[in-house]
Design a protein around this motif. Sequence first.
Motif, PDB file in Angstrom:
ATOM      1  N   THR B 143       0.817  -1.218   0.000  1.00 54.90           N
ATOM      2  CA  THR B 143       0.000   0.000   0.000  1.00 54.90           C
ATOM      3  C   THR B 143       0.848   1.263   0.000  1.00 54.90           C
ATOM      4  O   THR B 143       2.016   1.254   0.383  1.00 54.90           O
ATOM      5  CB  THR B 143      -0.886   0.077   1.262  1.00 54.90           C
ATOM      6  OG1 THR B 143      -0.040   0.091   2.413  1.00 54.90           O
ATOM      7  CG2 THR B 143      -1.855  -1.080   1.345  1.00 54.90           C
ATOM      8  N   PRO B 146      -2.685   6.640  -0.295  1.00 52.92           N
ATOM      9  CA  PRO B 146      -3.951   6.718  -1.030  1.00 52.92           C
ATOM     10  C   PRO B 146      -4.668   5.368  -1.110  1.00 52.92           C
ATOM     11  O   PRO B 146      -5.905   5.331  -1.181  1.00 52.92           O
ATOM     12  CB  PRO B 146      -3.518   7.171  -2.433  1.00 52.92           C
ATOM     13  CG  PRO B 146      -2.246   7.925  -2.201  1.00 52.92           C
ATOM     14  CD  PRO B 146      -1.557   7.200  -1.066  1.00 52.92           C
ATOM     15  N   ILE B 147      -3.900   4.283  -1.098  1.00 48.33           N
ATOM     16  CA  ILE B 147      -4.533   2.961  -1.168  1.00 48.33           C
ATOM     17  C   ILE B 147      -5.104   2.583   0.194  1.00 48.33           C
ATOM     18  O   ILE B 147      -6.210   2.049   0.294  1.00 48.33           O
ATOM     19  CB  ILE B 147      -3.523   1.935  -1.700  1.00 48.33           C
ATOM     20  CG1 ILE B 147      -3.221   2.287  -3.165  1.00 48.33           C
ATOM     21  CG2 ILE B 147      -4.044   0.513  -1.565  1.00 48.33           C
ATOM     22  CD1 ILE B 147      -2.041   1.576  -3.739  1.00 48.33           C
ATOM     23  N   ALA B 150      -8.282   4.446   0.602  1.00 46.69           N
ATOM     24  CA  ALA B 150      -9.318   3.920  -0.292  1.00 46.69           C
ATOM     25  C   ALA B 150      -9.941   2.654   0.300  1.00 46.69           C
ATOM     26  O   ALA B 150     -11.163   2.536   0.384  1.00 46.69           O
ATOM     27  CB  ALA B 150      -8.730   3.619  -1.673  1.00 46.69           C
ATOM     28  N   VAL B 151      -9.106   1.721   0.738  1.00 44.78           N
ATOM     29  CA  VAL B 151      -9.628   0.422   1.182  1.00 44.78           C
ATOM     30  C   VAL B 151     -10.337   0.528   2.540  1.00 44.78           C
ATOM     31  O   VAL B 151     -11.327  -0.160   2.777  1.00 44.78           O
ATOM     32  CB  VAL B 151      -8.497  -0.633   1.234  1.00 44.78           C
ATOM     33  CG1 VAL B 151      -9.035  -1.972   1.731  1.00 44.78           C
ATOM     34  CG2 VAL B 151      -7.853  -0.802  -0.140  1.00 44.78           C
ATOM     35  N   THR B 155     -11.790   7.268   2.016  1.00 40.52           N
ATOM     36  CA  THR B 155     -11.948   7.936   0.719  1.00 40.52           C
ATOM     37  C   THR B 155     -13.428   7.997   0.357  1.00 40.52           C
ATOM     38  O   THR B 155     -13.947   9.040  -0.051  1.00 40.52           O
ATOM     39  CB  THR B 155     -11.173   7.180  -0.378  1.00 40.52           C
ATOM     40  OG1 THR B 155      -9.785   7.207  -0.055  1.00 40.52           O
ATOM     41  CG2 THR B 155     -11.389   7.796  -1.752  1.00 40.52           C
ATOM     42  N   TRP B 168      -9.397  12.160  -0.050  1.00 37.93           N
ATOM     43  CA  TRP B 168      -8.487  13.078   0.639  1.00 37.93           C
ATOM     44  C   TRP B 168      -7.409  13.495  -0.343  1.00 37.93           C
ATOM     45  O   TRP B 168      -6.817  12.635  -0.989  1.00 37.93           O
ATOM     46  CB  TRP B 168      -7.871  12.392   1.863  1.00 37.93           C
ATOM     47  CG  TRP B 168      -8.894  12.231   2.937  1.00 37.93           C
ATOM     48  CD1 TRP B 168      -9.857  11.265   3.014  1.00 37.93           C
ATOM     49  CD2 TRP B 168      -9.095  13.098   4.055  1.00 37.93           C
ATOM     50  NE1 TRP B 168     -10.647  11.473   4.127  1.00 37.93           N
ATOM     51  CE2 TRP B 168     -10.187  12.595   4.781  1.00 37.93           C
ATOM     52  CE3 TRP B 168      -8.460  14.247   4.519  1.00 37.93           C
ATOM     53  CZ2 TRP B 168     -10.671  13.206   5.946  1.00 37.93           C
ATOM     54  CZ3 TRP B 168      -8.927  14.855   5.673  1.00 37.93           C
ATOM     55  CH2 TRP B 168     -10.021  14.332   6.373  1.00 37.93           C
ATOM     56  N   TYR B 170      -4.513  14.184  -0.136  1.00 39.77           N
ATOM     57  CA  TYR B 170      -3.148  13.911   0.337  1.00 39.77           C
ATOM     58  C   TYR B 170      -3.204  12.608   1.120  1.00 39.77           C
ATOM     59  O   TYR B 170      -4.282  12.049   1.326  1.00 39.77           O
ATOM     60  CB  TYR B 170      -2.602  15.062   1.196  1.00 39.77           C
ATOM     61  CG  TYR B 170      -3.458  15.440   2.383  1.00 39.77           C
ATOM     62  CD1 TYR B 170      -3.214  14.892   3.626  1.00 39.77           C
ATOM     63  CD2 TYR B 170      -4.523  16.330   2.255  1.00 39.77           C
ATOM     64  CE1 TYR B 170      -3.992  15.228   4.725  1.00 39.77           C
ATOM     65  CE2 TYR B 170      -5.315  16.674   3.340  1.00 39.77           C
ATOM     66  CZ  TYR B 170      -5.040  16.121   4.570  1.00 39.77           C
ATOM     67  OH  TYR B 170      -5.820  16.451   5.652  1.00 39.77           O
ATOM     68  N   SER B 171      -2.054  12.143   1.564  1.00 43.06           N
ATOM     69  CA  SER B 171      -2.040  10.861   2.269  1.00 43.06           C
ATOM     70  C   SER B 171      -2.432  11.065   3.726  1.00 43.06           C
ATOM     71  O   SER B 171      -1.601  10.982   4.641  1.00 43.06           O
ATOM     72  CB  SER B 171      -0.667  10.206   2.154  1.00 43.06           C
ATOM     73  OG  SER B 171      -0.476   9.743   0.843  1.00 43.06           O
ATOM     74  N   TYR B 172      -3.721  11.328   3.916  1.00 42.09           N
ATOM     75  CA  TYR B 172      -4.232  11.504   5.278  1.00 42.09           C
ATOM     76  C   TYR B 172      -3.879  10.298   6.142  1.00 42.09           C
ATOM     77  O   TYR B 172      -3.501  10.434   7.298  1.00 42.09           O
ATOM     78  CB  TYR B 172      -5.759  11.685   5.212  1.00 42.09           C
ATOM     79  CG  TYR B 172      -6.440  11.848   6.555  1.00 42.09           C
ATOM     80  CD1 TYR B 172      -6.124  12.905   7.393  1.00 42.09           C
ATOM     81  CD2 TYR B 172      -7.421  10.948   6.968  1.00 42.09           C
ATOM     82  CE1 TYR B 172      -6.760  13.070   8.619  1.00 42.09           C
ATOM     83  CE2 TYR B 172      -8.061  11.102   8.187  1.00 42.09           C
ATOM     84  CZ  TYR B 172      -7.731  12.158   9.010  1.00 42.09           C
ATOM     85  OH  TYR B 172      -8.366  12.318  10.224  1.00 42.09           O
ATOM     86  N   ASP B 174      -1.368   8.378   5.877  1.00 46.31           N
ATOM     87  CA  ASP B 174       0.040   8.338   6.285  1.00 46.31           C
ATOM     88  C   ASP B 174       0.206   9.114   7.585  1.00 46.31           C
ATOM     89  O   ASP B 174       0.943   8.690   8.482  1.00 46.31           O
ATOM     90  CB  ASP B 174       0.948   8.912   5.195  1.00 46.31           C
ATOM     91  CG  ASP B 174       1.235   7.890   4.102  1.00 46.31           C
ATOM     92  OD1 ASP B 174       0.760   6.744   4.202  1.00 46.31           O
ATOM     93  OD2 ASP B 174       1.931   8.244   3.132  1.00 46.31           O
TER      94      ASP B 174
END
Lengths: 410, 409
Positions: B143, B146-147, B150-151, B155, B168, B170-172, B174
């Motif tokens: 991952t 963003p993945i 999503a999962v 998202t 989002w 950005y990589s919220y 993360d």
Amino acid sequence: MGADANRPGPLDGLTVIELASERAQFAGKQFADLGADVIVVEPPGGHHTRTYGPFADDVESPEHSLWWWCYNTSKRGVVLDLDTPEGAAKFAELARDADIVLEGEDPGRLDALGIDHPQLRDTHPELIWVSVTPYGRTTSRAHEPATDLTILAGGGPAWSCGYDDHTIAPVRGGGNQSVHMAGMFAVMTTLTALLAKDVTGRGQHIDVNMTACANVSTEAGSYMWHTDKITVQRQTGRHATPVLTMPSQVRCKDGRYVNTGFPPRSVKEFEALIGWLDTLGLTDDCPDAPLLQLGVERGGVSMTELSTDELASAIFGAGREAMVFIAQHIDAMEYFETGQRAGIPCGIVASPEEAFEMPHFVERGFQVEVEHDVIGRSVRYPGAPAIMPASPWRISRRAPKIGEHDAEIL
Amino acid sequence: MGALSHIRICDLSGQLAGAGATRFLAAFGAQVIRVEDPVRKGAWDIVRGSGPYKGEPGLETSGGFNNHNVEKLGITINLREERGKELLRELVAVSDAVTENFAAGVLARMGFPYEELARLKPDIVYVSNSGFGNSGPYSTFKTWGPIVQAVCGLTFESGLPDMAPAGWGYSYMDHMGAYSMAVALLAGLVHRSRTGEGQWIDMACVEAGTTFTGPDLLDYTVNDRPLRRPGMPDSNHSHSPLMAPHAIYAAAGDDNWIAIACRDDADWERLVDVIGEPWAKERRGDPLERRVATQVDLDERIGAWTSGHDRFELAARLRDVGVPASAVQQPGERIEHDPATTDFGLWPVATHQVIGEMPVDGVPAHLSETDWEIRHGAPCLGQHTRQVLTEVLGKHDDEIDALYAEGVL
């Protein structure tokens, strides 16, 4: 991992007095699920968040609020009227016996009642006191009104979220994220203060600023500005960037979306994509397949050559097109699973309930059953954010009813 | 003396989902020793070489890497070499925790499964942070932020009705994954401090993400009402708690917006008074139910009104009368001009060996006795190798020279 579910959690034996609040509830839930004895103090009639829906079985009563259930697991509950001298005195007594006080009151309210941290710390220097407020307790904006929406709008996230079409408003990320971000920082800082206490023997006050939490949780939105005063621009379902990028969220055959991840660059990644097309039997139909092969033969593509080398740019574009092509031919769940098995990091855009029901998470024990006598059945909750075998996270009880533990605590 | 000055972390993590966790501990004084690969020049962490750059593009000028790795020590060890592995063993043996966010199983395959870490340091707290965790049918899946979002459902939760998910930008996850990892690590350290016991903490970022979806998920498990239903998601409106009006409206100018939320009838009446137009006055007594039922129409009316106003002036006027409102602030506005951040000292200036001085994200909370401090930027590749090998592992200069010569460092 051999977790012994009966072992105590990492905060076992610690007492937390929490003044019920929208802002700090999530932090309190985490302390409680990590094993602390969290006593949530509500005003007579129950805290205002019990009026927040949705409601269990759609019964609009304070004991059926799913908001309350969600954020108050594993806690015990008492009722105190802080606006009476007796109630305030009782709160002070509970606080003095506690390890941690957690509250999300408007700045100044507890001080006016004579029960703020400065008034209690002299008699209890070991106490850790956590305040969660929209703007911090001491900034010049401390007393301004706020909600989740206005915090995410002012704090940065909303600017980065939305659609390619900028005539459409920016979007607030759903799910009460200002509360979640602040909750995480409240817990992180409290655990830090507990570890400091091992050395110093002293407690302290922690001032969590929700707007600040949002501000430092925007990734490139902030650091592009820090680095070179660059302003990112929002895009549909992907990173906000200074310059528009290609879509990475694609609609599949069944109408659901996937995030395709990043197109292949290395030989290994081109091979993975070729292998994926083969597995699906789509190679002959995919117009971009020959270019992918070329990507392998020329040793992949590097981002730096895309603007100068036409072939590299065409091959990189073909990778993206092939991923879109696959999406158009299969369902989203199949895209996610077969793509990942082929070695392509990609994901289905799942709804919360679809994520929750994935067999992977069920197998890991992520679904937790909690008994709810109010509705006469048990309810499934999301489980541990991390599996800690020696000191397991657990939901030890459902959220408390109004004044449920008055008799045993007061 | 920082809150965590007594803690040493052998940190193999990177990107943001890992680096963001140990960054927090480093800001409170933990000695975070970030181990990178000299052969690939730390390239496993793609942020290291990614823009935006402060100055010339390169491995040492990434603004993102600088931001995510403040206050850490940076060393290089070639873990392909047996002598490199031996050095890591020595480091683990004197560390309180080991952190990584490789794909599941990678560290074990490098020769460092939890059993080995615990053999080296019986009370070690080991936190692995991967997309799907170390067990289960998806454990081999990989991952990015963003993945993950999503999962896990986040998202999907963010968007307007009848449109694609906005998700989002950005990589919220993360960030939130890093915070979850920090909580797990700190909780593990608290447990160790109280019992003397270490453990392997297996964190799956997607599971952590699902814990952030809020009451929507219970609406499904209790009421069998999925969020994937017509008209949803609708995240600029407020369904839980129920509020109306509640949206982001156009303001004067290009791509300028203002968020307004009426928490209750009183907020609505105050908003009506500020609007002052006949249509609004007529609706002053509308109860919540009617405002909710007609909120698309209300949004249009309010949007027509706000579009003639400066977003900052209008938001201030509304807040002055008690209505929650805010301009949708752009990065420069919230970083340079918002007292909620500037009064709070949220943007410390860190000094990096190559970049020099650069503002970075601070910690959004203050501790009254042992607060955080950020003065040093991210380490250059191997910047502290000699220092750490000398001071932490007790190596002599000639040994270190030999290790460099043999390609171990």
